[in-house]
Design a protein around this motif. Structure first.
Motif, PDB file in Angstrom:
ATOM      1  N   GLU A   1      59.257  10.104  -7.722  1.00  0.00           N
ATOM      2  CA  GLU A   1      59.957   8.974  -6.953  1.00  0.00           C
ATOM      3  C   GLU A   1      60.516   9.490  -5.422  1.00  0.00           C
ATOM      4  OE1 GLU A   1      63.698   7.855  -9.271  1.00  0.00           O
ATOM      5  OE2 GLU A   1      62.649   7.305 -10.845  1.00  0.00           O
ATOM      6  N   LYS A   2      60.639  10.815  -5.417  1.00  0.00           N
ATOM      7  CA  LYS A   2      61.343  11.464  -4.185  1.00  0.00           C
ATOM      8  C   LYS A   2      60.035  11.147  -3.208  1.00  0.00           C
ATOM      9  CE  LYS A   2      62.861  15.232  -1.715  1.00  0.00           C
ATOM     10  NZ  LYS A   2      63.554  16.834  -1.826  1.00  0.00           N
ATOM     11  N   VAL A   3      58.939  11.603  -3.620  1.00  0.00           N
ATOM     12  CA  VAL A   3      57.447  11.731  -2.816  1.00  0.00           C
ATOM     13  C   VAL A   3      57.058  10.373  -2.509  1.00  0.00           C
ATOM     14  CG1 VAL A   3      55.093  12.509  -2.939  1.00  0.00           C
ATOM     15  CG2 VAL A   3      56.629  13.978  -3.717  1.00  0.00           C
ATOM     16  N   PHE A   4      57.152   9.392  -3.619  1.00  0.00           N
ATOM     17  CA  PHE A   4      56.885   7.982  -3.395  1.00  0.00           C
ATOM     18  C   PHE A   4      57.543   7.335  -2.207  1.00  0.00           C
ATOM     19  CE2 PHE A   4      57.141   3.526  -4.542  1.00  0.00           C
ATOM     20  CZ  PHE A   4      55.968   3.038  -4.106  1.00  0.00           C
ATOM     21  N   ALA A   5      59.002   7.684  -2.170  1.00  0.00           N
ATOM     22  CA  ALA A   5      60.066   7.043  -1.290  1.00  0.00           C
ATOM     23  C   ALA A   5      59.463   7.530   0.290  1.00  0.00           C
ATOM     24  CB  ALA A   5      61.387   7.678  -1.472  1.00  0.00           C
ATOM     25  N   GLU A   6      58.994   8.818   0.314  1.00  0.00           N
ATOM     26  CA  GLU A   6      58.633   9.464   1.595  1.00  0.00           C
ATOM     27  C   GLU A   6      57.303   8.751   2.110  1.00  0.00           C
ATOM     28  OE1 GLU A   6      57.927  13.453   0.820  1.00  0.00           O
ATOM     29  OE2 GLU A   6      60.302  13.939   0.923  1.00  0.00           O
ATOM     30  N   ILE A   7      56.396   8.304   1.123  1.00  0.00           N
ATOM     31  CA  ILE A   7      55.201   7.677   1.431  1.00  0.00           C
ATOM     32  C   ILE A   7      55.633   6.375   2.050  1.00  0.00           C
ATOM     33  CG2 ILE A   7      53.121   6.617   0.585  1.00  0.00           C
ATOM     34  CD1 ILE A   7      53.010   8.830  -1.380  1.00  0.00           C
ATOM     35  N   VAL A   8      56.497   5.595   1.265  1.00  0.00           N
ATOM     36  CA  VAL A   8      57.099   4.042   1.555  1.00  0.00           C
ATOM     37  C   VAL A   8      57.493   4.261   3.115  1.00  0.00           C
ATOM     38  CG1 VAL A   8      58.413   2.286   1.261  1.00  0.00           C
ATOM     39  CG2 VAL A   8      57.399   3.348  -0.600  1.00  0.00           C
ATOM     40  N   GLU A   9      58.563   5.061   3.357  1.00  0.00           N
ATOM     41  CA  GLU A   9      59.065   5.245   4.792  1.00  0.00           C
ATOM     42  C   GLU A   9      58.109   5.632   5.790  1.00  0.00           C
ATOM     43  OE1 GLU A   9      62.096   5.114   7.351  1.00  0.00           O
ATOM     44  OE2 GLU A   9      61.867   4.308   5.131  1.00  0.00           O
ATOM     45  N   SER A  10      57.177   6.587   5.449  1.00  0.00           N
ATOM     46  CA  SER A  10      56.298   6.852   6.518  1.00  0.00           C
ATOM     47  C   SER A  10      55.367   6.000   6.852  1.00  0.00           C
ATOM     48  CB  SER A  10      55.464   7.963   5.796  1.00  0.00           C
ATOM     49  OG  SER A  10      54.359   8.425   6.665  1.00  0.00           O
ATOM     50  N   ILE A  11      55.145   4.845   5.910  1.00  0.00           N
ATOM     51  CA  ILE A  11      53.747   3.672   6.258  1.00  0.00           C
ATOM     52  C   ILE A  11      55.177   2.840   6.583  1.00  0.00           C
ATOM     53  CG2 ILE A  11      52.880   1.741   5.059  1.00  0.00           C
ATOM     54  CD1 ILE A  11      51.807   3.558   2.880  1.00  0.00           C
TER      55      ILE A  11
ATOM     56  N   CYS B   1      40.679   6.254  -4.498  1.00  0.00           N
ATOM     57  CA  CYS B   1      41.615   7.177  -4.058  1.00  0.00           C
ATOM     58  C   CYS B   1      42.681   6.370  -3.264  1.00  0.00           C
ATOM     59  CB  CYS B   1      41.088   8.283  -2.840  1.00  0.00           C
ATOM     60  SG  CYS B   1      42.160   9.271  -2.062  1.00  0.00           S
ATOM     61  N   GLY B   2      43.879   6.735  -3.464  1.00  0.00           N
ATOM     62  CA  GLY B   2      44.914   5.766  -2.919  1.00  0.00           C
ATOM     63  C   GLY B   2      45.775   5.042  -3.460  1.00  0.00           C
ATOM     64  N   GLU B   3      46.151   5.232  -4.955  1.00  0.00           N
ATOM     65  CA  GLU B   3      46.983   4.496  -5.565  1.00  0.00           C
ATOM     66  C   GLU B   3      48.471   4.628  -5.176  1.00  0.00           C
ATOM     67  OE1 GLU B   3      49.026   4.331  -9.944  1.00  0.00           O
ATOM     68  OE2 GLU B   3      47.391   5.705  -9.782  1.00  0.00           O
ATOM     69  N   GLY B   4      49.089   5.587  -4.672  1.00  0.00           N
ATOM     70  CA  GLY B   4      50.348   5.629  -4.090  1.00  0.00           C
ATOM     71  C   GLY B   4      50.541   4.717  -2.885  1.00  0.00           C
ATOM     72  N   ARG B   5      49.383   4.867  -1.941  1.00  0.00           N
ATOM     73  CA  ARG B   5      49.394   3.939  -0.788  1.00  0.00           C
ATOM     74  C   ARG B   5      49.564   2.583  -1.069  1.00  0.00           C
ATOM     75  NH1 ARG B   5      44.577   7.011   1.739  1.00  0.00           N
ATOM     76  NH2 ARG B   5      44.661   8.090  -0.307  1.00  0.00           N
ATOM     77  N   ILE B   6      48.759   2.138  -2.099  1.00  0.00           N
ATOM     78  CA  ILE B   6      48.716   0.662  -2.695  1.00  0.00           C
ATOM     79  C   ILE B   6      50.073   0.283  -3.126  1.00  0.00           C
ATOM     80  CG2 ILE B   6      48.062  -0.834  -4.735  1.00  0.00           C
ATOM     81  CD1 ILE B   6      45.091   0.611  -4.089  1.00  0.00           C
ATOM     82  N   GLN B   7      51.026   1.335  -4.135  1.00  0.00           N
ATOM     83  CA  GLN B   7      52.229   0.820  -4.590  1.00  0.00           C
ATOM     84  C   GLN B   7      52.964   0.844  -3.378  1.00  0.00           C
ATOM     85  OE1 GLN B   7      52.316  -0.158  -7.333  1.00  0.00           O
ATOM     86  NE2 GLN B   7      50.495   0.498  -8.163  1.00  0.00           N
ATOM     87  N   ALA B   8      52.839   1.627  -2.398  1.00  0.00           N
ATOM     88  CA  ALA B   8      53.705   1.691  -1.097  1.00  0.00           C
ATOM     89  C   ALA B   8      53.723   0.229  -0.485  1.00  0.00           C
ATOM     90  CB  ALA B   8      53.726   2.883  -0.287  1.00  0.00           C
ATOM     91  N   PHE B   9      52.516   0.069  -0.167  1.00  0.00           N
ATOM     92  CA  PHE B   9      52.216  -1.515   0.720  1.00  0.00           C
ATOM     93  C   PHE B   9      52.947  -2.665  -0.219  1.00  0.00           C
ATOM     94  CE2 PHE B   9      49.918   0.270   3.889  1.00  0.00           C
ATOM     95  CZ  PHE B   9      49.250  -0.593   4.720  1.00  0.00           C
ATOM     96  N   LYS B  10      52.742  -2.600  -1.524  1.00  0.00           N
ATOM     97  CA  LYS B  10      53.095  -3.610  -2.461  1.00  0.00           C
ATOM     98  C   LYS B  10      54.668  -3.675  -2.245  1.00  0.00           C
ATOM     99  CE  LYS B  10      51.403  -4.326  -6.562  1.00  0.00           C
ATOM    100  NZ  LYS B  10      50.890  -4.074  -8.011  1.00  0.00           N
ATOM    101  N   GLN B  11      55.450  -2.441  -2.223  1.00  0.00           N
ATOM    102  CA  GLN B  11      56.691  -2.263  -2.077  1.00  0.00           C
ATOM    103  C   GLN B  11      57.335  -2.873  -0.585  1.00  0.00           C
ATOM    104  OE1 GLN B  11      58.898   0.762  -4.105  1.00  0.00           O
ATOM    105  NE2 GLN B  11      60.267   1.092  -2.117  1.00  0.00           N
TER     106      GLN B  11
END
Length: 298
Positions: A32-42, A67-77
């Protein structure tokens, strides 16, 4: 055998594609912490690196993610419906291999996920050198992991990936007589607790296995696969062995001192001609070979 890499397709065209058109195989739980950082960076600076997909014969979802599941989930969020994607032309097996290599190379991954990727590459026919070339892991490490995987040593594998024990120690623990799981667990716990390290652990392991073979005539018999052995038992075994060896060395030093006294005394007496003639007359003038050698050096 070659393993395909994402770098070799870095010049592939980038297009905006609908997120709902992307098929994600084996979706993963995310930190969750890493994912939140990805979302905020994008959200702040945008997407630095496009995802990678390949086309497949699926009418509803014509793209398969590599490659890029985390980025996809961040875009969706963030409410996006499209995402920049690099589209490469590879077959199904190549796409799977590239995805596995990417998972291994990620800086953050779950231990068992990492191990399953290595195992899957091995099952596909790639040897330790091929896997090493694309993952940056040395062949010896790959081989050790594959050995533990083959033997079903999940507990030890997890400890290695959590950096609780070195791979070399895990391999030694796994090689117990008759694959005794009780002993393996006890050895692992003794190492992780810090009570025994390196050669201490291996020495305790050798003593326990030796006592398994010779039976109950020793003071600490462990000849049953079903007997429960604890980390404390392992530590006590090592301590008893150290004490035994210490006493052995102590007795050996004492014996050496006695022999030194005897050879010194005999050497002194041999210089007395009358005493030596008396010994010769009684046929007592010969000495054991060891003493003869010791006296010859004096």
């Amino acid at each position: 055998m070659e393993i395909y890499s994402l770098e070799s397709n870095s010049n592939a065209p980038v297009s905006m594609i609908p997120i709902e058109h992307i098929e994600i195989l084996n979706p993963r739980d995310r930190n969750e912490k890493v994912f939140a950082e990805i979302v905020e960076s994008i959200r702040t600076v945008g997407l630095k690196k496009p995802i990678t997909v390949t086309k497949i014969s699926n009418r509803n979802r014509p793209y398969q993610l590599i490659c890029g599941e985390g980025r996809i989930q961040a875009f969706k969020q963030l409410g996006a419906t499209e995402i920049p994607a690099r589209i490469i032309d590879v077959n199904k097996e190549e796409a799977l291999i590239m995805s596995l290599v990417e998972n291994i190379a990620r800086r953050q991954h779950r231990a068992m996920e990492f191990l399953s990727c290595i195992e899957r590459l091995s099952d596909l026919g790639y040897d330790k050198h091929a896997i090493s070339k694309k993952t940056g892991l040395v062949p010896e490490y790959i081989q050790g992991i594959l050995t533990l995987l083959k033997n079903g040593e999940e507990r030890l594998l997890y400890a290695v990936e959590q950096k609780k024990i070195p791979l070399s120690v895990a391999l030694n623990i796994s090689k117990t007589a008759d694959n005794n799981s009780n002993i393996q667990i006890a050895l692992q716990e003794a190492y992780e607790s810090g009570d025994l390290k390196g050669h201490q652990l291996l020495q305790a392991k050798r003593v326990i296995e030796r006592r398994q073979l010779v039976g109950k005539n020793l003071s600490y018999a462990l000849n049953s696969r079903t007997s429960k052995i604890s980390a404390n038992d392992v530590v006590k075994t090592y301590q008893k062995e150290v004490e035994r060896l210490h006493n052995f060395v102590k007795r050996a030093n004492h014996t050496q001192q006695v022999l030194a006294f005897i050879t010194g005394a005999i050497s002194h007496l041999k210089k007395d001609e009358n005493f030596f003639n008396l010994l010769r007359a009684e046929s007592l003038d010969t000495l054991p070979q060891y003493l003869e050698v010791q006296l010859a050096d004096k």
